[in-house]
Scaffold this active site. Structure first.
Site, short mmCIF file in Angstrom:
data_model
loop_
_atom_site.label_atom_id
_atom_site.label_comp_id
_atom_site.label_asym_id
_atom_site.label_seq_id
_atom_site.Cartn_x
_atom_site.Cartn_y
_atom_site.Cartn_z
N HIS A 1 -5.33 -0.67 -1.35
CA HIS A 1 -5.69 -2.05 -2.11
C HIS A 1 -5.99 -3.26 -1.08
O HIS A 1 -5.94 -3.17 0.02
CB HIS A 1 -4.32 -2.45 -2.87
N CYS B 1 1.70 1.43 1.37
CA CYS B 1 0.50 1.44 0.87
C CYS B 1 -0.71 1.28 1.87
O CYS B 1 -0.30 0.82 3.01
CB CYS B 1 0.16 0.50 -0.26
#
Length: 312
Positions: free
Chosen positions: A191, A207
């Site tokens: 992301h 992440c």
């Protein structure tokens, strides 16, 4: 110190896609060495942090620091010469879909049916909140304008630092996931970010973080169901068809909190292929050992016929 670096990213480059990705033509099967190193000189009166130059040339902060030890990450002086490590060795794995090498903090994307590889710098999980390693999964879904629901552990960590984190963060420019998310497996995502720092650092909750131009470009290229592989290869080797032998050595990721907080170097994994190369009669032992010690993050030619180190 690395966790507190800040930056101001400004789009001043002419790299492909209108983003920071660096595109390399794929070499023949069996060859892994691509690109050429680049050297730049910072202009007099510089007011930009090192992150500015890393972003301008499609690198993470760690990549620039490995190649240029001792440079001031906050305000490199005018006249400083920077090596941009745009020559790399492709990871030893299948050339398909997304390959993330957490050790070098780079994401490789092999477009289906294409003859190029796109390389993007990334930020990864903090020590104790690791990005998964040695994992094959796929793109489960994509989401433009993702929301974020922090875990209870994450909220407690923020509270210990005197910061209040809401139970739900709606989509928008203030969302730490940025404006695009590519969900891999069930728990993780690739992301963007709402902060102009962290690429090439261990800053996320596990992440994989990209600069905003990069995630927007990647989001528009990949498809649901595409293969994703996460590997941990701090040492890569290339045995080229012309007889040359190369190694690229990065600082390995710490394996625990004690290693992360220590000033000692994390030991390198001596894989069988690396041990085999070290034993080859054509390999210059001094150059080979210096490369292992230096850990420049750049390919080093180690065969004793014209064996040279890339300039430091």
């Amino acid at each position: 110190m690395m966790r507190y670096l800040s930056s101001f990213i400004l789009a001043l480059t002419a790299l492909t896609h209108g983003a920071w990705a660096v595109t390399y033509p794929l070499p023949s099967e069996g060859s892994r060495l691509v690109g050429e190193p680049l050297t730049i000189t910072i202009a007099p009166g510089n007011t930009q942090p090192l992150e500015y130059y890393a972003a301008q040339y499609g690198q993470g902060l760690s990549n620039i620091l490995e190649a240029n030890p001792g440079v001031d990450p906050f305000l490199p002086a005018g006249g400083t010469t920077l090596i941009i490590p745009q020559q790399i060795i492709l990871p030893d794995t299948v050339r398909q879909g997304i390959v993330v090498n957490v050790a070098e903090m780079r994401l490789y994307y092999y477009p289906p049916g294409g003859d190029t590889v796109e390389v993007l710098p990334i930020g990864i999980g903090q020590a104790g909140r690791e990005t998964p390693r040695n994992w094959v999964t796929k793109i489960e879904r994509k989401k433009e304008g993702p929301s974020w629901t922090p875990t209870a552990n994450t909220r407690r960590e923020y509270a210990r630092e005197g910061r209040e984190l809401p139970a739900f963060v709606p989509p928008g420019v203030d969302n730490p996931m940025g404006l695009y998310a590519i969900y891999i497996g069930k728990l993780y995502a690739i992301h963007g970010t709402n902060a102009n720092f962290g690429i090439g650092l261990r800053v996320s909750q596990g992440c994989i973080r990209l600069r905003n131009d990069d995630i927007e470009w990647l989001f528009n290229q990949v498809r649901e169901g595409e293969r994703v592989q996460i590997i941990d290869q701090p040492v890569k080797i290339a045995l080229e068809s012309d007889g040359s032998r190369w190694i690229e050595v990065h600082e390995p990721l710490s394996r625990n909190r004690a290693e992360f907080e220590s000033n000692k170097k994390v030991p390198l994994p001596m894989a069988q292929t690396l041990q085999k190369m070290a034993a080859e009669l054509t390999v210059d032992a001094d150059t080979f050992n210096e490369a292992l010690t230096r850990r420049s993050g750049m390919p080093v030619r180690v065969d004793n016929q014209n064996a040279v180190l890339n300039p430091l």
